[in-house]
Design a protein around this motif. Structure first.
Motif, PDB file in Angstrom:
ATOM      1  N   GLY A   1       0.788  -1.221   0.000  1.00 34.81           N
ATOM      2  CA  GLY A   1       0.000   0.000   0.000  1.00 34.81           C
ATOM      3  C   GLY A   1       0.821   1.273   0.000  1.00 34.81           C
ATOM      4  N   LYS A   2       2.123   1.153   0.113  1.00 34.03           N
ATOM      5  CA  LYS A   2       2.988   2.333   0.140  1.00 34.03           C
ATOM      6  C   LYS A   2       3.543   2.623  -1.251  1.00 34.03           C
ATOM      7  CE  LYS A   2       4.223   1.817   4.929  1.00 34.03           C
ATOM      8  NZ  LYS A   2       5.261   1.583   5.888  1.00 34.03           N
ATOM      9  N   ARG A   3       4.051   3.826  -1.404  1.00 33.19           N
ATOM     10  CA  ARG A   3       4.679   4.226  -2.657  1.00 33.19           C
ATOM     11  C   ARG A   3       6.187   4.113  -2.492  1.00 33.19           C
ATOM     12  NH1 ARG A   3       3.721  10.161  -4.864  1.00 33.19           N
ATOM     13  NH2 ARG A   3       4.655  10.541  -2.850  1.00 33.19           N
ATOM     14  N   VAL A   4       6.830   3.467  -3.458  1.00 34.91           N
ATOM     15  CA  VAL A   4       8.280   3.313  -3.417  1.00 34.91           C
ATOM     16  C   VAL A   4       8.877   3.834  -4.721  1.00 34.91           C
ATOM     17  CG1 VAL A   4       8.236   1.324  -1.861  1.00 34.91           C
ATOM     18  CG2 VAL A   4       8.211   0.946  -4.310  1.00 34.91           C
ATOM     19  N   ALA A   5      10.095   4.323  -4.621  1.00 32.57           N
ATOM     20  CA  ALA A   5      10.820   4.794  -5.799  1.00 32.57           C
ATOM     21  C   ALA A   5      11.738   3.679  -6.278  1.00 32.57           C
ATOM     22  CB  ALA A   5      11.628   6.039  -5.457  1.00 32.57           C
TER      23      ALA A   5
ATOM     24  N   ARG B   1      -6.466   1.135   3.986  1.00 27.51           N
ATOM     25  CA  ARG B   1      -7.351   2.235   4.385  1.00 27.51           C
ATOM     26  C   ARG B   1      -7.460   3.318   3.315  1.00 27.51           C
ATOM     27  NH1 ARG B   1      -6.163   2.709  10.832  1.00 27.51           N
ATOM     28  NH2 ARG B   1      -6.421   0.496  11.196  1.00 27.51           N
ATOM     29  N   ASP B   2      -7.494   2.860   2.046  1.00 27.84           N
ATOM     30  CA  ASP B   2      -7.639   3.773   0.920  1.00 27.84           C
ATOM     31  C   ASP B   2      -9.122   3.851   0.547  1.00 27.84           C
ATOM     32  OD1 ASP B   2      -7.691   5.059  -1.559  1.00 27.84           O
ATOM     33  OD2 ASP B   2      -5.720   4.252  -2.119  1.00 27.84           O
ATOM     34  N   ARG B   3      -9.831   4.807   1.156  1.00 24.73           N
ATOM     35  CA  ARG B   3     -11.279   4.912   0.993  1.00 24.73           C
ATOM     36  C   ARG B   3     -11.686   5.152  -0.459  1.00 24.73           C
ATOM     37  NH1 ARG B   3     -15.710   8.124   0.899  1.00 24.73           N
ATOM     38  NH2 ARG B   3     -17.425   7.570   2.273  1.00 24.73           N
ATOM     39  N   ASP B   4     -11.000   6.066  -1.134  1.00 24.79           N
ATOM     40  CA  ASP B   4     -11.360   6.389  -2.515  1.00 24.79           C
ATOM     41  C   ASP B   4     -11.222   5.170  -3.424  1.00 24.79           C
ATOM     42  OD1 ASP B   4     -11.909   9.001  -1.809  1.00 24.79           O
ATOM     43  OD2 ASP B   4      -9.884   9.707  -2.306  1.00 24.79           O
ATOM     44  N   TRP B   5     -10.129   4.447  -3.256  1.00 24.35           N
ATOM     45  CA  TRP B   5      -9.903   3.254  -4.073  1.00 24.35           C
ATOM     46  C   TRP B   5     -10.952   2.196  -3.756  1.00 24.35           C
ATOM     47  CZ3 TRP B   5      -5.581  -0.847  -3.446  1.00 24.35           C
ATOM     48  CH2 TRP B   5      -5.469  -1.603  -4.614  1.00 24.35           C
ATOM     49  N   PHE B   6     -11.264   2.037  -2.469  1.00 23.87           N
ATOM     50  CA  PHE B   6     -12.293   1.089  -2.053  1.00 23.87           C
ATOM     51  C   PHE B   6     -13.622   1.414  -2.724  1.00 23.87           C
ATOM     52  CE2 PHE B   6     -15.916   0.271   0.752  1.00 23.87           C
ATOM     53  CZ  PHE B   6     -15.855  -1.113   0.818  1.00 23.87           C
TER      54      PHE B   6
ATOM     55  N   ASP C   1     -10.107  -9.273  -4.328  1.00 20.69           N
ATOM     56  CA  ASP C   1      -8.788  -9.207  -3.699  1.00 20.69           C
ATOM     57  C   ASP C   1      -8.324  -7.754  -3.578  1.00 20.69           C
ATOM     58  OD1 ASP C   1      -8.704 -11.952  -3.492  1.00 20.69           O
ATOM     59  OD2 ASP C   1      -7.434 -12.232  -5.264  1.00 20.69           O
ATOM     60  N   LEU C   2      -8.574  -6.960  -4.622  1.00 20.34           N
ATOM     61  CA  LEU C   2      -8.186  -5.557  -4.571  1.00 20.34           C
ATOM     62  C   LEU C   2      -9.011  -4.788  -3.539  1.00 20.34           C
ATOM     63  CD1 LEU C   2      -7.625  -4.745  -8.342  1.00 20.34           C
ATOM     64  CD2 LEU C   2      -5.899  -5.032  -6.564  1.00 20.34           C
ATOM     65  N   ILE C   3     -10.292  -5.142  -3.388  1.00 20.03           N
ATOM     66  CA  ILE C   3     -11.117  -4.510  -2.356  1.00 20.03           C
ATOM     67  C   ILE C   3     -10.537  -4.803  -0.981  1.00 20.03           C
ATOM     68  CG2 ILE C   3     -13.371  -4.620  -1.204  1.00 20.03           C
ATOM     69  CD1 ILE C   3     -14.609  -4.902  -4.037  1.00 20.03           C
ATOM     70  N   ASP C   4     -10.123  -6.054  -0.755  1.00 18.40           N
ATOM     71  CA  ASP C   4      -9.479  -6.406   0.518  1.00 18.40           C
ATOM     72  C   ASP C   4      -8.216  -5.579   0.734  1.00 18.40           C
ATOM     73  OD1 ASP C   4     -11.437  -8.260   1.068  1.00 18.40           O
ATOM     74  OD2 ASP C   4     -10.245  -9.991   0.418  1.00 18.40           O
ATOM     75  N   LEU C   5      -7.443  -5.403  -0.332  1.00 13.79           N
ATOM     76  CA  LEU C   5      -6.215  -4.611  -0.227  1.00 13.79           C
ATOM     77  C   LEU C   5      -6.536  -3.149   0.076  1.00 13.79           C
ATOM     78  CD1 LEU C   5      -3.162  -4.442  -0.427  1.00 13.79           C
ATOM     79  CD2 LEU C   5      -3.422  -4.083  -2.884  1.00 13.79           C
TER      80      LEU C   5
END
Length: 124
Positions: free
Chosen positions: A47-51, A82-87, A73-77
């Motif tokens: 769930g984090k952003r990495v470079a 805790r990404d409400r918009d994506w959910f 599976d993506l909904i679970d992720l």
């Protein structure tokens, strides 16, 4: 290789972590890609952003999670990160992929399952 925003990729981070995710942004001059991680062998970066260096990534099919189970599976992720918009986006997509009869059944109240009338046990 230039990666586009939203493109699915997999590769390794500088720390050697295996990752899969989508491109959030890329810097073509420095050849650095910022990836939102959805799968990894290190749970703490989910769930984090990495470079990541462009050379350490390869493109994946446009949607590696295609199909109903993949969306679930993506909904679970989305819930775990805790990404409400994506959910909300995924649940809308999930609802749109169901047949009309399934949408009606899930949106209406569940019918009573009792098929026989209640009777008194004391004979009254």
């Amino acid at each position: 290789m230039k990666f586009e925003e939203g493109q699915w990729v997999q590769g390794r981070t500088a720390e050697g972590e295996l990752i899969q995710g989508w491109v959030e942004s890329s810097d073509s001059l420095e050849r650095i890609v910022k990836v939102r991680v959805v799968n990894s062998d290190h749970m703490d970066i989910l769930g984090k952003r990495v470079a990541v260096r462009e050379a350490w990534l390869k493109a994946l099919p446009s949607n590696p999670f295609a199909g109903t189970e993949g969306v679930r599976d993506l909904i679970d992720l989305a819930l775990s990160t805790r990404d409400r918009d994506w959910f909300m986006e995924l649940t809308e997509l999930s609802g749109a992929s169901r047949r009309p009869a399934e949408r009606e059944a899930s949106s209406s109240e569940a019918p009573c399952r009792r098929t026989t009338p209640l009777t008194s046990t004391n004979g009254a």
